[in-house]
Design an enzyme around this catalytic site. Structure first.
Site, PDB file in Angstrom:
ATOM      1  CB  CYS A 257      -2.058   3.838  -6.393  1.00 58.09           C
ATOM      2  SG  CYS A 257      -2.724   3.243  -4.816  1.00 58.09           S
TER       3      CYS A 257
ATOM      4  CB  CYS B 263      -1.245   5.393  -3.171  1.00 59.69           C
ATOM      5  SG  CYS B 263      -0.893   3.649  -3.395  1.00 59.69           S
TER       6      CYS B 263
END
Length: 103
Positions: A34, A31
């Site tokens: 993230c 991600c």
């Protein structure tokens, strides 16, 4: 203090039974958003000793992810007394993350 890794097996002890607020970063290694907020959470963890900071990999820990209905990552949640009290979803700027998580 660094952001610690937690798993399904130690989530209850590390987060739900904590004696102070815990910020939980629900993330995954693939991600990109993230990865953008991880340094911000590390910085918060360095600046605040009244709050614990942990992260949990949603791919490796599906039970906790399902228990809290995490459908988008990054999701960062503030737990107090074993309950989510505040939550932020997405790669938000530091000021907005701080405001939404009560930091």
């Amino acid at each position: 203090m660094a952001v610690k890794d937690v798993t399904d097996s130690d989530f209850k002890e590390a987060v739900l039974n904590a004696d102070k607020p815990v910020i939980v970063d629900f993330w995954a290694p693939w991600c990109q958003p993230c990865k953008r907020i991880a340094p911000v959470l590390e910085q918060f963890s360095e600046d605040r000793d009244d709050v614990e900071f942990v992260k949990i990999n949603v791919d490796d820990n599906p039970t906790t992810t399902l228990n809290y209905s995490i459908t988008s990552i990054p999701t960062v949640a503030r737990f107090e007394g074993g309950e989510i009290t505040q939550q932020a979803v997405g790669a938000l700027p530091k000021a907005q993350l701080s405001q939404q998580l009560g930091l």
